[in-house]
Scaffold this motif. Sequence first.
Motif, PDB file in Angstrom:
ATOM      1  N   UNK A 261       9.102   3.108 -12.573  1.00  0.00           N
ATOM      2  CA  UNK A 261       9.016   4.570 -12.665  1.00  0.00           C
ATOM      3  C   UNK A 261      10.254   5.217 -12.032  1.00  0.00           C
ATOM      4  N   UNK A 262      10.640   4.697 -10.876  1.00  0.00           N
ATOM      5  CA  UNK A 262      11.818   5.238 -10.182  1.00  0.00           C
ATOM      6  C   UNK A 262      13.051   5.036 -11.060  1.00  0.00           C
ATOM      7  N   UNK A 263      13.135   3.862 -11.658  1.00  0.00           N
ATOM      8  CA  UNK A 263      14.282   3.556 -12.529  1.00  0.00           C
ATOM      9  C   UNK A 263      14.319   4.525 -13.715  1.00  0.00           C
ATOM     10  N   UNK A 264      13.168   4.695 -14.369  1.00  0.00           N
ATOM     11  CA  UNK A 264      13.095   5.571 -15.543  1.00  0.00           C
ATOM     12  C   UNK A 264      13.437   7.012 -15.166  1.00  0.00           C
ATOM     13  N   UNK A 265      12.917   7.459 -14.024  1.00  0.00           N
ATOM     14  CA  UNK A 265      13.182   8.843 -13.612  1.00  0.00           C
ATOM     15  C   UNK A 265      14.654   9.027 -13.228  1.00  0.00           C
ATOM     16  N   UNK A 266      15.232   7.998 -12.629  1.00  0.00           N
ATOM     17  CA  UNK A 266      16.652   8.080 -12.276  1.00  0.00           C
ATOM     18  C   UNK A 266      17.495   8.203 -13.532  1.00  0.00           C
ATOM     19  N   UNK A 267      17.148   7.419 -14.545  1.00  0.00           N
ATOM     20  CA  UNK A 267      17.869   7.501 -15.816  1.00  0.00           C
ATOM     21  C   UNK A 267      17.709   8.881 -16.425  1.00  0.00           C
ATOM     22  N   UNK A 268      16.465   9.374 -16.387  1.00  0.00           N
ATOM     23  CA  UNK A 268      16.192  10.696 -16.956  1.00  0.00           C
ATOM     24  C   UNK A 268      17.031  11.769 -16.257  1.00  0.00           C
ATOM     25  N   UNK A 269      17.092  11.702 -14.939  1.00  0.00           N
ATOM     26  CA  UNK A 269      17.796  12.733 -14.176  1.00  0.00           C
ATOM     27  C   UNK A 269      19.313  12.628 -14.314  1.00  0.00           C
ATOM     28  N   UNK A 270      19.806  11.398 -14.397  1.00  0.00           N
ATOM     29  CA  UNK A 270      21.257  11.216 -14.334  1.00  0.00           C
ATOM     30  C   UNK A 270      21.941  11.025 -15.679  1.00  0.00           C
ATOM     31  N   UNK A 271      21.218  10.538 -16.670  1.00  0.00           N
ATOM     32  CA  UNK A 271      21.897  10.151 -17.907  1.00  0.00           C
ATOM     33  C   UNK A 271      21.531  11.007 -19.131  1.00  0.00           C
ATOM     34  N   UNK A 272      20.615  11.944 -18.981  1.00  0.00           N
ATOM     35  CA  UNK A 272      20.241  12.733 -20.159  1.00  0.00           C
ATOM     36  C   UNK A 272      20.589  14.203 -19.941  1.00  0.00           C
TER      37      UNK A 272
ATOM     38  N   UNK B 128       0.853  -1.204   0.000  1.00  0.00           N
ATOM     39  CA  UNK B 128       0.000   0.000   0.000  1.00  0.00           C
ATOM     40  C   UNK B 128       0.879   1.240   0.000  1.00  0.00           C
ATOM     41  N   UNK B 129       1.975   1.170   0.746  1.00  0.00           N
ATOM     42  CA  UNK B 129       2.897   2.296   0.838  1.00  0.00           C
ATOM     43  C   UNK B 129       3.481   2.672  -0.515  1.00  0.00           C
ATOM     44  N   UNK B 130       3.726   1.663  -1.345  1.00  0.00           N
ATOM     45  CA  UNK B 130       4.264   1.965  -2.680  1.00  0.00           C
ATOM     46  C   UNK B 130       3.233   2.717  -3.530  1.00  0.00           C
ATOM     47  N   UNK B 131       1.969   2.443  -3.267  1.00  0.00           N
ATOM     48  CA  UNK B 131       0.913   3.213  -3.962  1.00  0.00           C
ATOM     49  C   UNK B 131       0.966   4.688  -3.537  1.00  0.00           C
ATOM     50  N   UNK B 132       1.243   4.919  -2.254  1.00  0.00           N
ATOM     51  CA  UNK B 132       1.361   6.320  -1.798  1.00  0.00           C
ATOM     52  C   UNK B 132       2.587   6.976  -2.453  1.00  0.00           C
ATOM     53  N   UNK B 133       3.644   6.153  -2.613  1.00  0.00           N
ATOM     54  CA  UNK B 133       4.885   6.693  -3.200  1.00  0.00           C
ATOM     55  C   UNK B 133       4.642   7.204  -4.613  1.00  0.00           C
ATOM     56  N   UNK B 134       3.779   6.496  -5.335  1.00  0.00           N
ATOM     57  CA  UNK B 134       3.481   6.908  -6.715  1.00  0.00           C
ATOM     58  C   UNK B 134       2.980   8.352  -6.767  1.00  0.00           C
ATOM     59  N   UNK B 135       2.162   8.705  -5.806  1.00  0.00           N
ATOM     60  CA  UNK B 135       1.643  10.083  -5.763  1.00  0.00           C
ATOM     61  C   UNK B 135       2.741  11.021  -5.291  1.00  0.00           C
ATOM     62  N   UNK B 136       3.503  10.547  -4.296  1.00  0.00           N
ATOM     63  CA  UNK B 136       4.543  11.415  -3.709  1.00  0.00           C
ATOM     64  C   UNK B 136       5.617  11.786  -4.740  1.00  0.00           C
ATOM     65  N   UNK B 137       5.902  10.883  -5.659  1.00  0.00           N
ATOM     66  CA  UNK B 137       6.950  11.161  -6.672  1.00  0.00           C
ATOM     67  C   UNK B 137       6.597  12.411  -7.488  1.00  0.00           C
ATOM     68  N   UNK B 138       5.324  12.585  -7.796  1.00  0.00           N
ATOM     69  CA  UNK B 138       4.875  13.766  -8.546  1.00  0.00           C
ATOM     70  C   UNK B 138       5.223  15.054  -7.814  1.00  0.00           C
ATOM     71  N   UNK B 139       5.049  15.024  -6.484  1.00  0.00           N
ATOM     72  CA  UNK B 139       5.394  16.200  -5.677  1.00  0.00           C
ATOM     73  C   UNK B 139       6.898  16.465  -5.731  1.00  0.00           C
TER      74      UNK B 139
END
Lengths: 445, 293
Positions: B150-161, B14-25
């Motif tokens: 999503x975390x993986x994709x965002x990490x790649x976006x932030x660090x490798x592009x 359930x906590x990971x579901x909350x994380x999905x929203x928190x990532x947007x913030x």
Amino acid sequence: MMNIMKKPSVLLGALALGLILSSVSAQAANEQYFPLQSYRVGPYAAGGTGFFGGFIDYLQYVNLKEGGVNGVKFTWSECETEYVVEKGVECYERLKKGLNGAPAAATNPLSVGIAYATLERSTADKLPLITINHGRTDSTDGSVFPYVFPLQLNPYSEVSAIINYIGDKSGGLDKLKGKKIVTLFHGSPYGKETNPILELLAKKYGFSLTLLEVPHPGNEQQSQWLNIRRIKPDWVILRGWGVMNPVALKTAQKTGFPADHIIGNIWSNSEEDAAPAGTAAKGFISITTHPSGTNFPVLQDIDKTVLKAGKGNLQDAKRFGTVYYNLGVVNGILNVEAVRVAQAKFGKRPLTGEEVRWGFENIKLDDARLKQLGAYGLVQPLKLSCSDHEGGGAVRFQQWDGKQWKVISDWVQADRKLLRPIIEESSHKYAKEKGITPRDCAKES
Amino acid sequence: MEFFLEVLIGGLLAGLMYSLVAIGFVLIYKASGVFNFAQGAMVLFAALTFVSLLERGVPFWGAFAVTLLSMLMLAWAIERMVLRPLVNRPPITLFMATLGLSYIIEGLAQTLWGAQVHGLDLGISDEPFEVAGLLLSQFDLFAAGTAGLLVLALSLLFNKTRVGISLRAVADDQLAALSIGIKLQKVWMIVWAVAGFVGLVAGLLWGARLGVQFSLSLIVLKALPVLIIGGFTSIGGAIVGGLIIGASEKLAEVYLGPVIGGGIENWFPYVLALLFLLVRPAGIFGERAIERV
């Protein structure tokens, strides 16, 4: 002034204006007004649009079909509350005085919070407050709450009828002994209201009761349902509201509890409560005071007279015949019947709130009258009085087949004899706190 | 022990579901220092648009693409009409602007698509299955996998592009980023668009679980303690915060709830968050702000 009056055009204009004003006032003089504290936006808009859509369509239907009641047409205006109490009170104050001279008949906010907030104002203003299927249970006692009407079903009757149904399914009320029942309730005054009665019934019939609270809004229920899994109850009573209902059904499925042993209360019984849960809702049982569907003569006539004429209030015509819409129609039938009854006593004219209240207290809907109204099977037989502002106290049970509700029982009556002393104890306590002298209902006619 | 483990695993998922929203913030806060109160409304808008298109016969991926496009347009409109005129205003001004935005987006969503409640079936079964005597939900596992991706994709976006490096530069120091030619408006637009995409993913998963209805916008309330614990600037922190909040709230409800009356799931995470604030105000992974005074 003399100069002005000498000009024929000005004189004619003044006469025309006078005629227009008098015709407006004559029109208003023959109209009965319903102030509508509706909610069409915000979190509970789905309920509001359905209920007020049905209510307005019924008023429109009576106007179009019969020209109103004895020539008195209905008029209404809406004030958006968004289900917010403060806005509901503001709307009440704005609308209570009537519209263009047409007096207000009653208020119907369809909100426990707004009803509580306007209860004393309604009494002071002598304007009936209708809380169909909800509201304060002790307002059933009209001797203390003369202007409040929890029509058809108060919260205590609701749970009593559910326990009677479970008893029936178990082979009799005596077979409830040793059964396990869990009530999953919304964490609000509404959710908690029936807990004392459930505890009383558990004691009386010997079943074990566990009360589990779901904090508002109820979008996460994993821990409650894991608890239920551990308890292994025979039945779960779902006293939900809004998003709490589909989430309960989905989480029940996730934890392996069968949907056909969950019984939803009166605010867990709409299409909006079951459909979002998808397959998890299949088999879910709930109570209702008004079956959904369009196979009732009154609904077919509304369809023909109002909807097909392009005068329906629903934005989405597919919602015609749904639970909330039909509740609005039933509410319309009862409000209009009160006006009709009151007109028979006070005259065929627009009535004051006080006179309409008398109408409500003298509603008598037997099978014959329900058939005349085209609402046999849609509305339960009702007989209201000065002391009984509920009138019915019966429910039917319906089951979700995956797409729609199917009625699966006849009317199941609450144990009103058992509940009455509890209601009176509470209403008399309220009267004492507020310094109210209860009416002597024996003297009312 | 079996029951304890079930509650714990259920809470973590359930906590990971909350994380999905928190990532947007986190995304928006990282790039602009704005606490975007409208994230919940964006989740609602995305889910409602998607399900309404689906119900009108648009195929799944078509609805997904059109919704994503509408989220990009929303991001563009927010950047042009709200953020750009408010550049260099105090953070509280921007926060109040997002508060207003949340009401506008909610109202817009209901005006465009109506107030009706919709079911959303993503084709993922929610039937439980048993592993070593423990009941697990397929849907929750899918949601957890999605959050991980999503975390993986965002990490790649932030660090490798290149875009990601610009985002990090803006997050570190807006003035310095401007001075080396990074276009602040463009970065903001990209961040809001990515937050819109995250909102769409969160909206679909939460919508499939709750039904697509107005209450979706209230899931932000679950994300706030996650952010306080994980930190406002770390995507990984949002995941860890979500796990801590999910597990602790479930365990508290089951074991502490009966002792103090039940129904504590809503406020218990905030107690935990307040305790964290006292000990570690920036959260576990948040950046400590050191200001010269």
